[in-house]
Scaffold this motif. Structure first.
Motif, PDB file in Angstrom:
ATOM      1  N   GLU A   1      58.749 -28.142  61.285  1.00 40.58           N
ATOM      2  CA  GLU A   1      59.558 -28.949  60.006  1.00 40.58           C
ATOM      3  C   GLU A   1      58.418 -28.558  59.086  1.00 40.58           C
ATOM      4  O   GLU A   1      57.363 -29.008  59.145  1.00 40.58           O
ATOM      5  CB  GLU A   1      59.929 -30.129  60.442  1.00 40.58           C
TER       6      GLU A   1
ATOM      7  N   SER B   1      63.570 -26.304  56.878  1.00 40.54           N
ATOM      8  CA  SER B   1      63.831 -27.118  57.855  1.00 40.54           C
ATOM      9  C   SER B   1      63.774 -26.304  59.237  1.00 40.54           C
ATOM     10  O   SER B   1      63.846 -25.152  59.346  1.00 40.54           O
ATOM     11  CB  SER B   1      65.150 -27.634  57.662  1.00 40.54           C
ATOM     12  N   LYS B   2      63.558 -27.205  60.256  1.00 44.82           N
ATOM     13  CA  LYS B   2      63.253 -26.673  61.591  1.00 44.82           C
ATOM     14  C   LYS B   2      64.627 -25.988  61.784  1.00 44.82           C
ATOM     15  O   LYS B   2      64.632 -24.727  62.405  1.00 44.82           O
ATOM     16  CB  LYS B   2      63.222 -27.797  62.476  1.00 44.82           C
ATOM     17  N   LYS B   3      65.762 -26.247  61.665  1.00 44.56           N
ATOM     18  CA  LYS B   3      67.222 -25.602  61.794  1.00 44.56           C
ATOM     19  C   LYS B   3      67.199 -24.337  61.077  1.00 44.56           C
ATOM     20  O   LYS B   3      67.494 -23.283  61.738  1.00 44.56           O
ATOM     21  CB  LYS B   3      68.344 -26.556  61.313  1.00 44.56           C
TER      22      LYS B   3
END
Length: 100
Positions: free
Chosen positions: A34, A38-40
Motif C-alpha cells: 500500500e 493503493s494495493k488494489k
C-alpha cells in the motif's frame, strides 16, 4: 506451457540463490505494498502486465491478490482491456517498421 506444480520448485531456486531470492522478495513486497497507489490498483496493474507478458503464474497470483484487495469483476475486466489496448497498440506501432 505452465504448470502450477512448478511453483513447488521455487524453494529449490531460493536455496540455490538465497541472496537473490531475498532481494526479489524484498522488491516484490515493497513494490506491491500500500502506498500512494493503493494495493488494489497495484494488483490491477500487475494483472494488466501479466496479461501483456502472458505469465499464467503471475496472472493467478495477482488475480487472487486483487480480489482480496477488493477488486471487482468490472475492474478486472477493465484491466484486461487496458492490456488488450496496449498489445494492439504495440502491434500497430511496430507495423510502421514494415513500411518503407
Amino acid at each position: 506451457m505452465f504448470d502450477f506444480d512448478n511453483l513447488k520448485k521455487v524453494p529449490r531456486l531460493a536455496a540455490a540463490a538465497p541472496e537473490a531470492m531475498k532481494g526479489f522478495q524484498a522488491l516484490d513486497k515493497a513494490a506491491l505494498a500500500e502506498g500512494t497507489i493503493s494495493k488494489k490498483n497495484k494488483e490491477l496493474i500487475a494483472i494488466a502486465v501479466a496479461l501483456t507478458t502472458q505469465c499464467g503464474y503471475c496472472l493467478e497470483v495477482h488475480r487472487k491478490a486483487a480480489i482480496v484487495a477488493g477488486a471487482t469483476e468490472e475492474e478486472l475486466a477493465e484491466a484486461t482491456f487496458v492490456a488488450v489496448a496496449l498489445r494492439a497498440g504495440a502491434a500497430l506501432t511496430h507495423g510502421t517498421h514494415l513500411i518503407d
